[in-house]
Design a protein around this motif. Structure first.
Motif, short mmCIF file in Angstrom:
data_model
loop_
_atom_site.label_atom_id
_atom_site.label_comp_id
_atom_site.label_asym_id
_atom_site.label_seq_id
_atom_site.Cartn_x
_atom_site.Cartn_y
_atom_site.Cartn_z
N THR A 3 -4.52 -1.07 12.81
CA THR A 3 -4.40 -2.43 13.28
C THR A 3 -4.48 -2.50 14.80
O THR A 3 -4.03 -1.62 15.50
N THR A 10 -0.21 -1.86 8.98
CA THR A 10 0.01 -2.23 7.58
C THR A 10 0.42 -1.01 6.77
O THR A 10 -0.17 0.06 6.89
N TYR A 32 6.48 -3.16 10.99
CA TYR A 32 5.31 -2.97 10.13
C TYR A 32 5.13 -4.16 9.20
O TYR A 32 6.10 -4.83 8.83
N ASN A 33 3.88 -4.40 8.80
CA ASN A 33 3.60 -5.33 7.71
C ASN A 33 3.62 -4.53 6.40
O ASN A 33 2.72 -3.71 6.17
N THR A 35 3.66 -3.94 2.28
CA THR A 35 3.31 -4.42 0.94
C THR A 35 4.01 -3.52 -0.07
O THR A 35 3.94 -2.29 0.03
N TYR A 52 -5.09 0.01 4.06
CA TYR A 52 -3.79 0.12 4.72
C TYR A 52 -3.84 1.18 5.82
O TYR A 52 -4.63 2.13 5.75
#
Length: 456
Positions: A3, A10, A32-33, A35, A52
């Motif tokens: 990123t 991510t 962090y993003n 998932t 990712y």
């Protein structure tokens, strides 16, 4: 691709234990993003559809285990590093995962400091690899060679000039301090020129006057004592190519006269010969001297100077293109790690800060030698401030706080850590993000330390 700067990386977190997922997600979401996937099959589906920066996965899961996640991640075009979670009793399984390509493993229950460190190193390693790939692509696009590295304003101007001038027949004079890469620029001019002949360098300062003249123009048998046969000079050998005259300021006046004639008439005679030979060669000269001052002093011919100075390329010293230092450091780290049979190394922020702050009087040549020494003497997987030569640590620019780069005199770890945090906050005007960056830690870790030492 990792990123962009200032955006959160991510992360895909795969774990079939709901409590573990929620605790880890809460820990990571500040930086962090994240998932979440509730089991291996869900993780595989997410990996199929998305890219990712990092994957964290438990090893033992129903429907699809962590090895399937690892295999899927490594098969992607831009594979993210994978960190595996394992129980204490399954260390051998985690080691097997690393043999198959996992970046590292963390045991359960998770130590957050250990996890934070491993995640940071994984992302740094991925960043270095991607920067090296991008550098090679950019250099191939601009030069067709992979030897010029940099994206600063100064080196970009040089690149633009080289690309514009290379296809022409114009004589080029490259000026710059010793070690700035003048010969690499000359090679790039030749590479992009389309000329079919050789690139022929002559290091003028390394040859005495009599040998230099013979080296450039050649000689006939019997032209001087020891001339037992005819010999071609560099002007003939470089026919159809480029003749690079390095350290042109060292050429004696007698040779300057003959060189001027070649530039004016595009012809010459060998020493002791009478036959006129045409010089189908492009001249590129380089110097670290002030030729205009030498002209004023009478040590360099004015007419030769103007013949050479059709197009000037001025190479900036490394201290004026500091933005390029991290790119150069990582390039040479990868090169020397490979040459010395070492795995790809990382570098911590304090070491990079010290290298970036130093003035490099020897420019790229000095930096290259320094990085080679650091790589050879490094005992671990990361270059640290201790690997930076003492003369560089002691002579960095004032903008870098020496106290943050050198070990404290006292061995009281907690006291020194508290003092460093206070000092960093003071120097950053209380800005916690900047203080954390200066200290080389995350904002979450800084927040935890502030609570620990009652510095809130």
């Amino acid at each position: 691709m990792i990123t962009k700067k200032n955006a959160k990386p991510t992360v895909l977190l795969v774990d079939d234990e709901r409590g573990t997922r929620e605790v880890l997600a809460k820990f990571m979401r500040l930086d962090y993003n994240v998932t979440l996937a509730e089991d291996g099959e869900a993780g595989l589906n997410l990996l199929e559809k998305n890219q990712y920066d990092l994957v964290l996965t438990d090893i033992r899961m129903p429907r699809a285990d962590g090895f399937k996640i690892l295999e899927k991640a490594l098969a992607k075009e831009n594979p993210p590093p994978c960190i595996m979670f394992t129980a204490y009793g399954s260390i051998e399984t985690a080691v097997d995962a690393m043999r198959k390509g996992a970046f590292d493993f963390v045991t359960k229950p998770v130590n957050f400091d250990r996890l934070e460190l491993v995640m940071k190193k994984a992302l740094e390693t991925k960043q270095i690899k991607e920067e090296n790939i991008e550098l090679k692509k950019r250099l191939d696009d601009k030069f067709g060679v992979t030897s010029i590295i940099g994206s600063s304003e100064g080196i970009t101007r040089v690149i633009d000039t080289v690309r514009q001038v290379a296809p022409t027949k114009a004589t080029v004079l490259i000026e710059g301090e010793s070690g700035t890469g003048k010969e690499l620029i000359a090679q790039s001019l030749h590479q992009l020129s389309g000329r079919k002949g050789k690139f022929m360098p002559v290091h003028c300062a390394a040859l005495p006057e009599t040998l230099l003249e013979s080296e450039l123009f050649g000689h006939e048998k019997g032209a001087f004592t020891g001339a037992v046969e005819d010999r071609k000079g560099r002007f003939e050998l470089a026919a159809g190519g480029t003749l690079f005259l390095d350290e042109i300021g060292e050429i004696p006046l007698s040779v300057q006269v003959k060189l001027l004639r070649v530039l004016e008439t595009r012809s010459f005679e060998r020493l002791g010969g009478t036959e006129t030979i045409q010089a189908d060669v492009r001249i590129v000269a380089a110097t670290n001297k002030d030729l205009e001052r030498m002209v004023a002093e009478g040590t360099f011919r004015e007419d030769l100077f103007y013949r050479l100075n059709v197009v000037t390329v001025l190479l900036p010293p490394l201290r004026e293109r500091r933005d390029d230092i991290p790119l150069l450091v990582r390039h040479y780290m990868a090169q020397f790690a490979s040459e010395n049979g070492k795995t790809e190394l990382g570098i911590d922020e304090s070491a990079m800060a010290a290298l970036s702050a130093y003035n490099w009087p020897g420019n790229i040549r000095e930096l290259r030698n320094c990085v080679e020494r650091m790589v050879v003497l490094c005992r671990g997987q990361e270059l640290t401030i201790d690997n930076v030569p003492a003369n560089i640590r002691e002579n960095i620019s004032p903008g870098i706080t020496k106290s943050l780069l050198a070990p404290a005199a006292s061995c009281d770890l907690e006291r020194n850590e508290k003092l460093l945090i206070e000092r960093a906050l003071n120097e950053c005007g209380g800005n916690r993000s900047k203080a954390a960056e200066k200290l080389g830690i995350s904002r979450r870790t800084l927040h935890r330390k502030l609570n620990l030492y009652n510095l809130e």
